[in-house]
Each structure stands twice: as structure tokens, then as C-alpha cells.
Design an enzyme around this catalytic site. Sequence first.
Site, PDB file in Angstrom:
ATOM      1  CE  LYS A   8      29.833  13.658  70.949  1.00 28.11           C
ATOM      2  NZ  LYS A   8      28.778  14.677  71.136  1.00 28.11           N
ATOM      3  CD  GLN A  25      29.310  18.310  71.896  1.00 28.23           C
ATOM      4  OE1 GLN A  25      29.488  17.396  71.090  1.00 28.23           O
ATOM      5  NE2 GLN A  25      28.872  18.082  73.132  1.00 28.23           N
ATOM      6  CG  ASP A  34      23.244  14.662  69.162  1.00 32.09           C
ATOM      7  OD1 ASP A  34      23.808  13.609  69.508  1.00 32.09           O
ATOM      8  OD2 ASP A  34      23.737  15.795  69.339  1.00 32.09           O
TER       9      ASP A  34
END
Length: 288
Positions: free
Chosen positions: A58, A102, A125
Site C-alpha cells: 500500500k 491494518q 477503509d
Amino acid sequence: MSSVPTTARLIDGNALARSIRDDVARRVAALAARGVVPGLAVVLVGENPASAVYVRNKVKDCAEVGIASTLDRLPADTSETALLERIVALNADPAVHGILVQLPLPEHIDEHRVIEAISPAKDADGFHVSNVGQLVVGEPLFRPCTPYGVMKMLEHAGTRLDGAEAVVIGRSNIVGKPQALMLLAAGATVTVCHSRTRDLAAHTRRADILVAAVGRPNLVTADMVKPGATVIDVGMNRGADGKLCGDVDFAGVSRVAGAITPVPGGVGPMTRAMLLVNTIEAAERGAR
Ligand code: BQF
């Protein structure tokens, strides 16, 4: 009359993700002309090896398109309080347009509390309840990256969604539920199947669009697929041979489906690309 085996069109996630990154890079350049550099803050807690790979990729993707990224690597024994404090600081940092923690987090940390601590305006997200609610009412702000990427793949494949029968297998907050909402918003008639569904095949055989997001190799076999259907494989499993495989028996289903995504090189690269899209959208909103 014998049925002739056909071969489904491949929906190439690597190629589509590349074109999406190119588009994000153009939008980054346009923001630069106004003195804005989009920023993504990535937070990794602990040493899960898969998570470390995801996070590294990422950060690399951000660099490729000109998004500034920071990576906080916190030890596995980081307290929930310390993590929440870090998020409060990132929420207040004007250089940060998107925040990504994460998942999964270590056992001693309450994932829900952490997600809810992220400012909904920076929730790259799209997991915050505020963003889930925005999606439910049809006013999405941030959309979860994986189902958002799947919608881009369906659009690219030219799959008609309005009035179509869509079946989603899996009911997670990260994929299944938001996927169902996005397909519903696009005009599909949506069925969500899961581990308690009685006759899975009876549902999947009716699907014009079949999305498998369960985590079980070969769950979807050719006999479960309507001829000509578009089959999207969100599964990420390690096969008996050690290779990455999805939830769909690719070889068998390819002979029945009209279009299909591979694993690897299907939904996974799109998940990564949509994080960049969410970040640039946040920066564009902030820059207005
Ligand atoms: C590919 C993920 C489970 C739990 C947490 C490309 C990725 C994967 C596969 C990737 C995933 C899965 C990510 C491929 C991000 C998708 O070529 O097939 C990219 O990086 N993903 C994650 O960040 O957290 C997860 C799956």
C-alpha cells in the site's frame, strides 16, 4: 443437443488497477497545481507477516501515484489507549487526508473501538459506522475498498446490474454486507448467502452476478453457476499446494461463466487501487 464448453472472458484486475492508478496520478498532479499533496497515514500493529506485506504494498502504491504516505509500525504489545492516542493525533493532522489501520489487530485491542476513533472524514477503509450508514442510505462518502473495486470490475466488464439477480456469498462487514449494499444501489436484486444458508446452489444458480467472499477453496463449482454469469472471486486462500487460490473452481467455472476474475490478479489488486481512489477523493474534498 450437447452443451458446448465455452471459455469465460477474464476480468484482469492487474490491468484495471493499473489504469485506475494512472487516473489517480493525474488527479494528484491536478491537486499539486493547487498546492495540495494528498496524504495517507498507515498504521500497523504487530508482526502478522501477511499484514506486513499488504502494508508495504500500500505504501509502495502511494509512492507510485504521488500520494505522500507515512507508516507507523507499532509493537504487538501496544496498548489500545496508545493506539487510540495515535489516531487522535492523525485525525488532527492537516497533512493526513486518509487513515488506514491494518486489520486484523492483536487480540487485546478492540477493533471496533479503534475504527470508531478514526475521523469519518479520513476513514480511507470506509469501515466507520458513519460511513457504513452513509452507504446504507445511498449517500456514500468512503466505500470499503474491496466491494468498491468489485463494482469497478463489473462496470469495466460491461455487466448489466439494473434488474439483474446478484448473489453474494459471505456476510462480513468488510466485503459481503457492503457489497450487497452497492449492488442494491445499482439496481440489482440481491441475495446474501452465508454459512447458515440451506441450499447454496439453489441460490447461486439463479445469479447473473455471483460474488464469492467466504475463504474456502473450490466452494463455487461449475454446477452452481448459471451459464453466462459474471463470477467475481474475492477469496484469498492458501491452497494445499501452497499457492494462492480463491473460493471459485476457476478451471471448471470458466467453462460455464460469461466472465470471471482470477486469483491472484483479480480482486486483490483492485482492493489496493481503491485505497488510492479513496485517498485522492478525501484530498479533493478537503481541498475544495
Ligand atoms: C492478488 C486482506 C484478508 C485479510 C486482510 C493483490 C492483495 C491481495 C492479492 C492485497 C487483503 C487482501 C488486503 C492480490 C489487501 C487484498 O494479486 O491477487 C493484492 O494486498 N490485499 C489487506 O490489506 O488485508 C487483508 C485479506
